[in-house]
Design a protein around this motif. Structure first.
Motif, PDB file in Angstrom:
ATOM      1  N   GLY A   1      40.989  37.775  39.778  1.00  0.00           N
ATOM      2  CA  GLY A   1      39.576  38.062  39.924  1.00  0.00           C
ATOM      3  C   GLY A   1      38.748  37.445  38.820  1.00  0.00           C
ATOM      4  O   GLY A   1      39.276  36.932  37.830  1.00  0.00           O
ATOM      5  N   TRP A   2      37.456  37.499  39.036  1.00  0.00           N
ATOM      6  CA  TRP A   2      36.483  37.087  38.037  1.00  0.00           C
ATOM      7  C   TRP A   2      35.482  38.209  37.826  1.00  0.00           C
ATOM      8  O   TRP A   2      34.982  38.788  38.799  1.00  0.00           O
ATOM      9  N   SER A   3      35.204  38.507  36.574  1.00  0.00           N
ATOM     10  CA  SER A   3      34.161  39.437  36.197  1.00  0.00           C
ATOM     11  C   SER A   3      33.183  38.730  35.281  1.00  0.00           C
ATOM     12  O   SER A   3      33.478  37.669  34.763  1.00  0.00           O
ATOM     13  N   ARG A   4      32.024  39.329  35.082  1.00  0.00           N
ATOM     14  CA  ARG A   4      31.044  38.729  34.187  1.00  0.00           C
ATOM     15  C   ARG A   4      30.294  39.806  33.427  1.00  0.00           C
ATOM     16  O   ARG A   4      30.184  40.946  33.877  1.00  0.00           O
ATOM     17  N   GLN A   5      29.773  39.422  32.281  1.00  0.00           N
ATOM     18  CA  GLN A   5      28.972  40.317  31.465  1.00  0.00           C
ATOM     19  C   GLN A   5      27.755  39.565  30.961  1.00  0.00           C
ATOM     20  O   GLN A   5      27.878  38.627  30.169  1.00  0.00           O
ATOM     21  N   ALA A   6      26.595  39.981  31.435  1.00  0.00           N
ATOM     22  CA  ALA A   6      25.337  39.395  31.010  1.00  0.00           C
ATOM     23  C   ALA A   6      24.850  40.091  29.744  1.00  0.00           C
ATOM     24  O   ALA A   6      25.235  41.228  29.468  1.00  0.00           O
ATOM     25  N   PRO A   7      23.983  39.432  28.975  1.00  0.00           N
ATOM     26  CA  PRO A   7      23.463  40.055  27.751  1.00  0.00           C
ATOM     27  C   PRO A   7      22.805  41.399  28.029  1.00  0.00           C
ATOM     28  O   PRO A   7      21.963  41.517  28.920  1.00  0.00           O
ATOM     29  N   GLY A   8      23.213  42.412  27.289  1.00  0.00           N
ATOM     30  CA  GLY A   8      22.634  43.737  27.424  1.00  0.00           C
ATOM     31  C   GLY A   8      23.101  44.522  28.626  1.00  0.00           C
ATOM     32  O   GLY A   8      22.584  45.616  28.874  1.00  0.00           O
ATOM     33  N   LYS A   9      24.058  43.994  29.375  1.00  0.00           N
ATOM     34  CA  LYS A   9      24.548  44.673  30.565  1.00  0.00           C
ATOM     35  C   LYS A   9      26.050  44.906  30.476  1.00  0.00           C
ATOM     36  O   LYS A   9      26.751  44.275  29.683  1.00  0.00           O
ATOM     37  N   SER A  10      26.539  45.809  31.310  1.00  0.00           N
ATOM     38  CA  SER A  10      27.963  46.085  31.363  1.00  0.00           C
ATOM     39  C   SER A  10      28.682  45.021  32.185  1.00  0.00           C
ATOM     40  O   SER A  10      28.073  44.301  32.977  1.00  0.00           O
ATOM     41  N   ARG A  11      29.988  44.946  31.985  1.00  0.00           N
ATOM     42  CA  ARG A  11      30.779  43.987  32.733  1.00  0.00           C
ATOM     43  C   ARG A  11      30.860  44.401  34.196  1.00  0.00           C
ATOM     44  O   ARG A  11      31.022  45.579  34.515  1.00  0.00           O
ATOM     45  N   GLU A  12      30.752  43.427  35.095  1.00  0.00           N
ATOM     46  CA  GLU A  12      30.791  43.703  36.518  1.00  0.00           C
ATOM     47  C   GLU A  12      31.753  42.752  37.216  1.00  0.00           C
ATOM     48  O   GLU A  12      31.855  41.577  36.869  1.00  0.00           O
ATOM     49  N   LEU A  13      32.429  43.279  38.207  1.00  0.00           N
ATOM     50  CA  LEU A  13      33.360  42.478  38.993  1.00  0.00           C
ATOM     51  C   LEU A  13      32.581  41.570  39.930  1.00  0.00           C
ATOM     52  O   LEU A  13      31.661  42.025  40.621  1.00  0.00           O
ATOM     53  N   VAL A  14      32.959  40.302  39.975  1.00  0.00           N
ATOM     54  CA  VAL A  14      32.276  39.314  40.791  1.00  0.00           C
ATOM     55  C   VAL A  14      33.040  39.016  42.072  1.00  0.00           C
ATOM     56  O   VAL A  14      32.473  39.004  43.161  1.00  0.00           O
ATOM     57  N   ALA A  15      34.330  38.755  41.949  1.00  0.00           N
ATOM     58  CA  ALA A  15      35.136  38.367  43.101  1.00  0.00           C
ATOM     59  C   ALA A  15      36.602  38.615  42.821  1.00  0.00           C
ATOM     60  O   ALA A  15      37.039  38.595  41.670  1.00  0.00           O
ATOM     61  N   THR A  16      37.371  38.841  43.883  1.00  0.00           N
ATOM     62  CA  THR A  16      38.819  38.988  43.776  1.00  0.00           C
ATOM     63  C   THR A  16      39.493  38.208  44.890  1.00  0.00           C
ATOM     64  O   THR A  16      38.906  37.953  45.939  1.00  0.00           O
ATOM     65  N   ILE A  17      40.750  37.847  44.646  1.00  0.00           N
ATOM     66  CA  ILE A  17      41.572  37.215  45.663  1.00  0.00           C
ATOM     67  C   ILE A  17      42.986  37.769  45.525  1.00  0.00           C
ATOM     68  O   ILE A  17      43.553  37.788  44.438  1.00  0.00           O
ATOM     69  N   THR A  18      43.547  38.247  46.628  1.00  0.00           N
ATOM     70  CA  THR A  18      44.865  38.852  46.613  1.00  0.00           C
ATOM     71  C   THR A  18      45.952  37.794  46.711  1.00  0.00           C
ATOM     72  O   THR A  18      45.688  36.609  46.920  1.00  0.00           O
ATOM     73  N   SER A  19      47.205  38.247  46.583  1.00  0.00           N
ATOM     74  CA  SER A  19      48.335  37.340  46.733  1.00  0.00           C
ATOM     75  C   SER A  19      48.402  36.744  48.127  1.00  0.00           C
ATOM     76  O   SER A  19      48.974  35.675  48.310  1.00  0.00           O
ATOM     77  N   GLY A  20      47.825  37.438  49.100  1.00  0.00           N
ATOM     78  CA  GLY A  20      47.738  36.932  50.458  1.00  0.00           C
ATOM     79  C   GLY A  20      46.462  36.164  50.739  1.00  0.00           C
ATOM     80  O   GLY A  20      46.178  35.852  51.896  1.00  0.00           O
ATOM     81  N   ASP A  21      45.679  35.894  49.703  1.00  0.00           N
ATOM     82  CA  ASP A  21      44.455  35.087  49.758  1.00  0.00           C
ATOM     83  C   ASP A  21      43.308  35.784  50.477  1.00  0.00           C
ATOM     84  O   ASP A  21      42.392  35.129  50.982  1.00  0.00           O
TER      85      ASP A  21
END
Length: 116
Positions: free
Chosen positions: A35-55
């Motif tokens: 997966g990918w997460s992101r954290q913008a200035p002054g904000k909490s980290r948030e999940l952006v996208a995930t991909i499983t072993s089965g795609d």
């Protein structure tokens, strides 16, 4: 030792595209959810996208239709293709790997800055 190394973060104009990479080592890549997460200035980290072993992929509502997560199991690398970037996409982007027991491993992050 599990290691995740992100790359590809740069300054990009609004409306542009960028592709991030996450190279994994020290763990069996193909059986794990990425997966990918992101954290913008002054904000909490948030999940952006995930991909499983089965795609199977899942995306945060704010990036649906713009971002694409993928993986190359032969290269032990996950990717995040970001299209039509917006200033609000500016953040440090972190790669995450979840093992079958859902233990999380994190990369160090790569800075993505979208200019006005």
């Amino acid at each position: 030792q599990v290691q995740l190394v992100e790359s590809g973060g740069v300054l990009v104009p609004a409306g542009g595209s960028l592709k991030l990479s996450c190279a994994a080592s020290g763990i069996t890549f193909s059986i794990n959810t990425m997966g990918w997460s992101r954290q913008a200035p002054g904000k909490s980290r948030e999940l952006v996208a995930t991909i499983t072993s089965g795609d199977t992929t899942n995306y945060r509502d704010s990036v649906k239709g713009r971002f694409t997560i993928s993986r190359d199991k032969d290269k032990n690398t996950a990717y995040l293709l970001m299209n039509r970037l917006k200033p609000e996409d500016t953040a440090v982007y972190y790669c995450v790997l979840h093992d079958p027991d859902w233990r999380a491993y994190w990369g160090q992050g790569t800075q993505v800055t979208v200019s006005l």
